[in-house]
Design a protein around this motif. Structure first.
Motif, PDB file in Angstrom:
ATOM      1  N   MET A 195       0.675  -1.163   0.154  1.00 30.45           N
ATOM      2  CA  MET A 195      -0.013   0.037   0.043  1.00 30.45           C
ATOM      3  C   MET A 195       0.878   1.357  -0.048  1.00 30.45           C
ATOM      4  SD  MET A 195      -2.648  -1.041   2.787  1.00 30.45           S
ATOM      5  CE  MET A 195      -3.513   0.483   2.872  1.00 30.45           C
ATOM      6  N   ILE A 196       1.909   1.213   0.671  1.00 30.77           N
ATOM      7  CA  ILE A 196       2.857   2.677   1.054  1.00 30.77           C
ATOM      8  C   ILE A 196       3.182   3.330  -0.535  1.00 30.77           C
ATOM      9  CG2 ILE A 196       5.002   3.176   1.805  1.00 30.77           C
ATOM     10  CD1 ILE A 196       4.563   1.429   4.122  1.00 30.77           C
ATOM     11  N   PRO A 197       3.393   2.544  -1.547  1.00 30.62           N
ATOM     12  CA  PRO A 197       4.153   3.351  -2.705  1.00 30.62           C
ATOM     13  C   PRO A 197       2.701   4.087  -3.333  1.00 30.62           C
ATOM     14  CG  PRO A 197       4.854   1.072  -2.640  1.00 30.62           C
ATOM     15  CD  PRO A 197       4.024   1.170  -1.421  1.00 30.62           C
ATOM     16  N   SER A 198       1.685   3.592  -3.026  1.00 26.88           N
ATOM     17  CA  SER A 198       0.452   4.145  -3.666  1.00 26.88           C
ATOM     18  C   SER A 198       0.086   5.464  -3.031  1.00 26.88           C
ATOM     19  CB  SER A 198      -0.504   3.260  -4.095  1.00 26.88           C
ATOM     20  OG  SER A 198      -1.148   2.995  -2.889  1.00 26.88           O
ATOM     21  N   MET A 199       0.344   5.517  -1.760  1.00 26.31           N
ATOM     22  CA  MET A 199      -0.039   6.610  -0.864  1.00 26.31           C
ATOM     23  C   MET A 199       1.139   7.101   0.201  1.00 26.31           C
ATOM     24  SD  MET A 199      -3.931   5.633   0.176  1.00 26.31           S
ATOM     25  CE  MET A 199      -4.092   7.317   0.759  1.00 26.31           C
ATOM     26  N   GLU A 200       2.335   7.638  -0.443  1.00 28.63           N
ATOM     27  CA  GLU A 200       3.384   7.923   0.347  1.00 28.63           C
ATOM     28  C   GLU A 200       2.918   8.887   1.237  1.00 28.63           C
ATOM     29  OE1 GLU A 200       6.713   7.342   0.776  1.00 28.63           O
ATOM     30  OE2 GLU A 200       6.611   5.645  -0.506  1.00 28.63           O
ATOM     31  N   SER A 201       2.131   9.953   1.060  1.00 26.84           N
ATOM     32  CA  SER A 201       1.806  11.005   2.021  1.00 26.84           C
ATOM     33  C   SER A 201       0.951  10.437   2.957  1.00 26.84           C
ATOM     34  CB  SER A 201       0.852  11.954   1.217  1.00 26.84           C
ATOM     35  OG  SER A 201      -0.030  11.348   0.966  1.00 26.84           O
ATOM     36  N   ALA A 202       0.465   9.210   3.082  1.00 23.12           N
ATOM     37  CA  ALA A 202      -0.289   8.748   4.228  1.00 23.12           C
ATOM     38  C   ALA A 202       0.647   7.418   4.851  1.00 23.12           C
ATOM     39  CB  ALA A 202      -1.605   8.181   3.695  1.00 23.12           C
ATOM     40  N   LYS A 203       1.757   7.383   4.642  1.00 23.73           N
ATOM     41  CA  LYS A 203       2.528   6.092   5.220  1.00 23.73           C
ATOM     42  C   LYS A 203       2.391   6.000   6.347  1.00 23.73           C
ATOM     43  CE  LYS A 203       6.921   5.767   3.563  1.00 23.73           C
ATOM     44  NZ  LYS A 203       8.268   5.790   3.171  1.00 23.73           N
ATOM     45  N   ILE A 204       2.615   7.301   7.353  1.00 26.63           N
ATOM     46  CA  ILE A 204       2.465   7.179   8.699  1.00 26.63           C
ATOM     47  C   ILE A 204       1.158   6.309   9.217  1.00 26.63           C
ATOM     48  CG2 ILE A 204       2.224   8.417  11.133  1.00 26.63           C
ATOM     49  CD1 ILE A 204       4.537  10.266   9.727  1.00 26.63           C
ATOM     50  N   TRP A 205       0.170   6.893   8.621  1.00 22.29           N
ATOM     51  CA  TRP A 205      -1.453   6.385   8.859  1.00 22.29           C
ATOM     52  C   TRP A 205      -1.613   4.864   8.525  1.00 22.29           C
ATOM     53  CZ3 TRP A 205      -3.287   9.297  12.426  1.00 22.29           C
ATOM     54  CH2 TRP A 205      -3.037  10.561  12.518  1.00 22.29           C
TER      55      TRP A 205
END
Length: 283
Positions: A195-205
């Motif tokens: 999931m992380i590569p598609s939503m780098e800005s939400a990585k922490i969440w």
């Protein structure tokens, strides 16, 4: 004349069409290639680089045990507050992943995709080399941090007791339960990595959500669990034989199956099927 149902929205400017294209999430094939490329780079790293990064990750994962123990010792002993204390489990994962340290369960997906894309003996050897170095480094780090947390005068008695209770909770599982919960844990970590590569800005969440659910479900994880259970061993409550045979062996097998043989294999098969679609016939 009405636009066909399958046609594009009419009267879009080039800039508006560009905005539409830009807002589309990356295809599964793009995510696959991002993770495969990252895995290929990890497989090329030297043993020394992998070792020190993995050792650092093992030490850092002690933050999960530390945070849970501190929260449990300071919150009322009720089921509702246990839900809050489970957030402590996220601490180690957040620190390790954001610091880009080597975590074994991440590599059950990242380093496996290059092998699935090009299954040669040389690539299998590279994977086993990476897995061996990272796993040993992670375990050495977690065992060291558990020993230090127990033997140095860092925490008060109430917190020390909370650390013991966390380890006892893990060891309530039978080897079969360790294995089954380890499968779920490995699958969840692989899902997070995907999931992380598609939503780098939400990585922490993303990291917080996935690892918090792991804590709530009491799913077993080879690295965090090694800190929790080895604390019991160093405290004299558990023999090393039980650490390896009841906890470590079944959990490790479950994590590998969940991350590599379930998530990675299915994700690779999905992308492979997409790329092998027959080309449209020209009229």
């Amino acid at each position: 004349m009405a636009t066909e149902k399958t046609g594009k929205t009419p009267n879009l400017s080039d800039q508006e069409q560009h905005d539409v294209d830009k807002s589309q999430p990356p295809r599964a094939a793009v995510l696959h290639e991002i993770i495969r490329t990252e895995g290929d780079l990890e497989l090329e790293r030297s043993v020394a680089a992998l070792w020190w990064s993995a050792l650092a990750a093992g030490l850092t994962m002690g933050l999960s045990l530390m945070a849970m123990g501190l929260l449990n010792s300071r919150l009322p002993d009720t089921e509702g507050f246990k839900v809050i204390a489970s957030f402590g489990y996220c601490a180690g994962f957040l620190a390790v992943i954001l610091a880009r340290q080597q975590l074994f369960t991440e590599n059950t997906l990242t380093a496996v995709l290059p092998i699935m894309s090009n299954p040669t003996l040389n690539n299998f050897a590279r994977l086993l080399r990476l897995w061996s170095v990272v796993l040993v480094g992670n375990l050495c780090g977690t065992l060291l941090v558990a020993y230090v947390m127990l033997n140095l005068p860092i925490f008060d008695t109430k917190t020390d007791l909370a650390f013991l209770d966390i380890g006892r909770k893990v060891m309530e599982n039978s080897p079969w339960q360790m294995f089954a919960k380890g499968i779920v844990s490995g699958w969840m970590i692989a899902t997070m990595v995907w999931m992380i590569p598609s939503m780098e800005s939400a990585k922490i969440w993303i990291i917080t959500l996935i690892t918090y659910l792991m804590a709530l479900g009491d799913f077993t994880h080879i690295v965090v669990g090694a800190a929790e259970v080895s604390y019991l061993v160093f405290a004299g409550e558990l023999p090393w034989k039980d650490f390896w045979l009841i906890f470590a062996g079944p959990t490790l097998a479950g994590n590998i199956i969940g991350g590599s043989f379930i998530f990675a294999l299915i994700s690779h098969a999905q992308v492979r099927s997409d790329t092998q679609k027959p080309a449209a016939k020209t009229p």
